[in-house]
Design an enzyme around this catalytic site. Structure first.
Site, short mmCIF file in Angstrom:
data_model
loop_
_atom_site.label_atom_id
_atom_site.label_comp_id
_atom_site.label_asym_id
_atom_site.label_seq_id
_atom_site.Cartn_x
_atom_site.Cartn_y
_atom_site.Cartn_z
N ASP A 73 0.85 -1.13 -0.17
CA ASP A 73 -0.06 0.02 0.06
C ASP A 73 1.01 1.26 0.10
O ASP A 73 2.12 1.19 0.55
CB ASP A 73 -0.83 -0.07 1.34
CG ASP A 73 -1.97 1.10 1.38
OD1 ASP A 73 -2.55 1.35 0.07
OD2 ASP A 73 -2.09 1.74 2.33
N ASP A 104 -1.77 -0.70 5.96
CA ASP A 104 -2.02 -0.16 7.54
C ASP A 104 -3.68 0.01 7.44
O ASP A 104 -3.93 0.10 8.87
CB ASP A 104 -1.16 0.92 7.77
CG ASP A 104 -1.51 2.11 6.90
OD1 ASP A 104 -2.32 1.92 5.63
OD2 ASP A 104 -1.04 3.25 6.98
N ASP A 123 -6.76 -3.10 3.63
CA ASP A 123 -5.91 -3.87 3.63
C ASP A 123 -5.88 -5.35 3.74
O ASP A 123 -5.46 -6.43 3.71
CB ASP A 123 -4.48 -3.28 3.73
CG ASP A 123 -4.07 -2.08 3.09
OD1 ASP A 123 -4.25 -2.07 1.86
OD2 ASP A 123 -3.75 -1.29 3.62
#
Length: 909
Positions: free
Chosen positions: A343, A648, A652
């Site tokens: 990410d 985070d 996700d």
């Protein structure tokens, strides 16, 4: 009520997928939900609650602890041990029965205690739900438990509130919502009541508020469209629950090895029974005991414990390097990772907006420093640019600082945090870096930011006779309202809109978010400000390029990953242009190459096969949703890639669960993400991943050494039993003596290799193939050769002792001692599998080796001379002759093992 009844086929959801509330007018949504702007009555809400159920995420049922413990016996090798124990019980050999059973139970207990806790990911998501809500019931506003909300309720939110359910906006005032945990966007999303397109992704649904997100600024009112499992967060929870975690490469390989061993063991045991009965006419109890002895000898019951403990030791090493491992097998899997899907926000970047470039009509300035910490300064061509010497810069920074409600402050840990809008925080930090003083300025009035106008304005008194309007907002909106721009001498000049548009495009191509500043002098008596006052006549001051900056250490770590043959892919909810620019800066995408990001919409239109053909060639994925991330991971895994996914936000979590290794950020990560991950980074540092990969490779190398070292113990023992039966000899070893050697070597000598340091150049080699067996062909050759050597030496020791007149107890004890010393000699040979151990280095670099050898010798002395061991294991004291004979054979085993390594290295891997 008739309009809402069919919408409750899925608990908590007003058939949101079919309703598409974000794409319809607010009144149409109210009508479809059987509600009104005045809200529901209490009776209506109670009736709907009985149908929809409470506004909470469902709790999945976990298997009973007994069932989870029993599942750890589900292994073919353990089946063989349990069958051997049962046969021993039938034969009345209760000591043997107890020893074999204890080994099996201890193995299951270790696995049970180390069991993964991914189920707690669901509990982590549940904590994100709001505890209470302000709802309109019976025509009045009241606070209720958020669990009692139902589709059709009208709720109200304001700055700082956690959104209690999925809501279609009915009214919004300066409303912005932090959706970073859901979408990955680092900047709060502006909200509006206007419907959006039916194909809009979650991050683009400006007319919706989503359960669990945080209101950053403003107020809003809306109708609940989904609760509990029907919300976006509920959908993500179902994605996590539906994802099957994958076995790591090592577990798969050990499973295949166990299956092969078990088949071989059963075939050979059956052959022994037939040969012993037909050829040598052994009695059936004696034959059964020999077959059990062979099975116990051949089963590497110490292998699961060896791998588990080696991984646990690796966990301690990784924790010292800021990588906290929640699930043991992830340590080994991390060492074989071929692709890292990361990410962007908060993982590769700092999730702290930073002003990087300031452009006026005269000059382009650079801004030093990262994040909200006001260190660094503003420079021009590398030299400091004080405001006193650069009035153009002073005017722009002053406007940005005064038309601003954010402040930055250090927290208890010394980290600087923003209170207010992140983009405004970046401008506040810019003002601090430049040394601007605003103490003499006083705000008289303000026009707050609106998503419709994309600007904010303040009326500020700078001096008694100097009152100005300062405006901050989107460049296109301010250019439309400006007639002039600041001239080099301090006056004004005609606006050069075309030049500014090119400047904005150039900054946007660098991945910068661009804000413009403008001002206008007004009559000193002015005390009020409206939007109409900034419709025209502004003087354009310049633009500021703002970015969520890459972590400097991430740039180095990505380069190290590429050197190690590991691909790095960015998967983000951000816009494609920003994502590609940041990827170039990070080194994910080669500088200067034309790279098009694959967007969520494009990915949505692809079939699984189309995505599979492109997935390895695309390094940047933008505007993605949780489902897209899972599809990307699955497509990569279809190419047999070992995928690590970092992140985070709660968005996700499903992909982290699906990936071979899920890696969460420990500081900024949500609880849901941490619980879904196998590894948590204590410092949120992408560079820690590279160090963890190196540690994972070292651990796998040491596990391979340990397996190569341990298997010849079983090979030698089973060879001894097999030869004895085939030639009609008395058994040189009993089943419990075999178990003794297996256990003491597994818990002493085998663990020593877990502490071996990493080989030189471990990060310069490509990742090992997931198809590569834990036992390569050279390693298998070495295992067979060492089994023959140690087994031959053990059998020879037993026969020599019998020939010299020793009793069964002494001869068997000498044979057990030979096995122990032979394994010790082979341990030193295994320290350098790819090179020669005929070097002084084999004696240094790992003091645990000597501690393990000392422990083994002590245990063997207890086995040999302790009376209670004689009762349990039928051992007997031995003299100097037996020690000398076994020591000489051990030296021969070491030298001949080194010769075998030379031959094995010539075998194609």
């Amino acid at each position: 009520m008739s309009t809402i009844t069919p919408d409750h086929e899925r608990p908590g959801a007003a058939r949101q997928d079919a309703l598409l509330p974000y794409a319809r007018q607010a009144d149409d949504v109210l009508e479809a939900l059987g509600s009104a702007r005045a809200g529901l009555t209490s009776d209506d809400a109670r009736a709907r609650l009985a149908t929809t159920g409470p506004n909470r995420l469902p709790t999945p049922q976990r298997p009973h602890a007994v069932v989870r413990f029993a599942s750890h016996f589900d292994d073919v090798l353990i089946y063989i041990l349990l069958a051997a124990a049962v046969l021993k019980a039938f034969l009345g050999d209760w000591v043997d029965f107890a020893v074999i059973l204890v080994v099996a139970v201890v193995n299951a207990l270790v696995g049970f205690l180390q069991e993964g806790q991914a189920e707690r990911a669901l509990d982590g998501i549940r904590t994100m739900l709001s505890l209470d809500a302000t709802v309109r019931r019976d025509g009045a506003w009241t606070d209720v438990d958020a669990e009692t909300l139902v589709p059709g309720d009208v709720v109200r939110v304001r700055s700082g509130d956690k959104v209690p359910a999925d809501v279609r906006l009915l009214a919004a005032t300066h409303l912005q919502v932090d959706e970073s945990a859901l979408t990955g966007e680092s900047v709060p999303a502006a909200k509006d009541v206007a419907p959006v397109g039916a194909d809009a992704g979650v991050g683009d649904r400006a007319s919706m508020l989503f359960s669990g997100t945080i209101v950053a600024t403003g107020t809003g009112r809306g109708v609940v469209t989904a609760t509990g499992a029907g919300t976006e967060i509920g959908r993500i929870q179902s994605l996590i629950a539906d994802v099957d975690p994958l076995e790591t490469p090592l577990k798969r390989q050990l499973g295949r090895l166990g299956t092969l061993l078990s088949r071989g063991i059963l075939v050979m045991a059956f052959a022994m029974l037939v040969i012993g009965r037909v050829v040598h006419d052994f009695a059936l109890p004696e034959l059964v005991s020999a077959a059990i002895g062979f099975a116990v000898a051949a089963v590497p019951e110490g292998l699961p414990a060896l791998v588990t403990i080696t991984l646990a030791l690796g966990v301690q090493q990784m924790a010292r390097r800021q990588a906290i491992t929640r699930k043991l097998p992830a340590v080994e899997a991390l060492g074989s990772v071929t692709t890292i899907c990361s990410d962007k926000t908060g993982t590769l970047t700092r999730n702290e907006m930073t002003a990087r470039t300031v452009v006026t009509a005269e000059r382009t300035y650079d801004v030093e420093g990262l994040g909200y910490e006001p260190t660094g300064g503003v420079t021009l061509d590398g030299a400091p640019a004080p405001l006193a010497d650069h009035p153009d810069l002073h005017a722009l920074v002053r406007a940005a600082a005064l038309c601003n409600d954010a402040r930055v402050t250090p927290d208890e840990a010394g980290r600087w945090r923003v209170v207010g809008q992140p983009t405004e925080g970046a401008l506040t930090t810019l003002a601090l870096k430049s040394g601007l003083g605003t103490a003499g300025a006083r705000r008289l009035a303000a026009v707050p930011f609106e998503s419709a106008t994309k600007l904010a304005a303040t009326l500020d008194r700078l001096a008694e006779d100097d009152v100005r309007i300062h405006v901050l907002g989107a460049p296109d909106r301010l250019l439309d309202r400006a007639a002039t721009q600041r001239a080099p001498g301090g006056g004004t000049a005609p606006l050069d809109a075309a030049t500014w548009e090119r400047t904005v495009d150039a900054l946007g191509a660098q991945g910068l978010r661009v804000l413009a500043a403008a001002e206008r002098r007004v009559d000193p008596a002015t005390s009020a400000l409206t939007l109409a006052d900034v419709d025209e006549g502004l003087t354009f001051l310049g633009v500021v390029g703002i970015v969520d900056p890459p972590r400097p250490e991430a740039v180095t770590a990505i380069a190290d990953c590429h050197r190690a043959g590991i691909a790095v892919k960015m998967i983000t909810g951000d816009h494609a242009g920003t994502a590609v620019a940041i990827a170039r800066e990070l080194g994910i995408v080669p500088a200067g190459e034309q790279v098009e990001a694959l967007t969520g919409a494009e990915l949505e239109a692809m079939s699984a096969e189309q995505l599979r053909t492109r997935v390895r060639d695309v390094d940047v994925y933008a505007r993605t949703s949780p489902e897209h991330k899972i599809r990307i991971v699955r497509a990569l895994q279809s190419h047999h890639e070992v995928v690590a996914m970092t992140g985070d936000g709660v968005n996700d979590a499903p992909a982290l669960t699906r990936a071979d290794v899920g890696i969460a950020m420990g500081v900024k990560g949500t609880e849901a993400t941490k619980e879904a991950a196998e590894i948590v980074l204590a410092d949120d540092n992408f560079a820690t991943i590279e160090r963890a990969v190196e540690e994972g490779r070292r651990i796998y190398d040491n596990i391979r050494k340990s397996v190569v070292f341990l298997l010849p113990t079983n090979g030698a023992q089973s060879l001894v039993i097999l030869v004895a039966v085939l030639f009609g000899l008395a058994l040189p070893l009993t089943p419990v003596q075999i178990l003794w050697v297996n256990l003491v070597t597994a818990v002493t000598l085998s663990l020593a290799l877990a502490y071996d340091p990493a080989e030189a150049g471990i990060m310069d080699r490509p990742p090992r193939s997931p198809k590569e067996a834990v036992l390569s062909r050279p390693a298998l050759v070495l295992v067979v050769w060492a089994s023959l050597l140690i087994g031959g030496a053990t059998l020879a020791t037993y026969l020599v002792e019998k020939q010299l007149g020793a009793g069964d107890g002494v001869a068997q004890t000498a044979a057990v001692t030979m096995l122990a010393l032979g394994q010790t000699a082979f341990l030193f040979s295994c320290r350098f599998l790819t090179g020669s151990s005929l070097t002084w280095r084999v004696l240094t670099g790992n003091r645990v080796v000597w501690m393990a050898v000392g422990a083994l010798l002590v245990l063997q002395l207890v086995f040999t001379y302790a009376p209670f061991m004689h009762d349990w294991f039928d051992s007997a004291p031995i003299g100097a002759r037996e020690w000398g004979l076994t020591a000489a054979f051990a030296v021969a085993v070491f030298l001949l093992a080194e010769l075998g390594k030379v031959v094995a290295r010539r075998v194609r891997a």
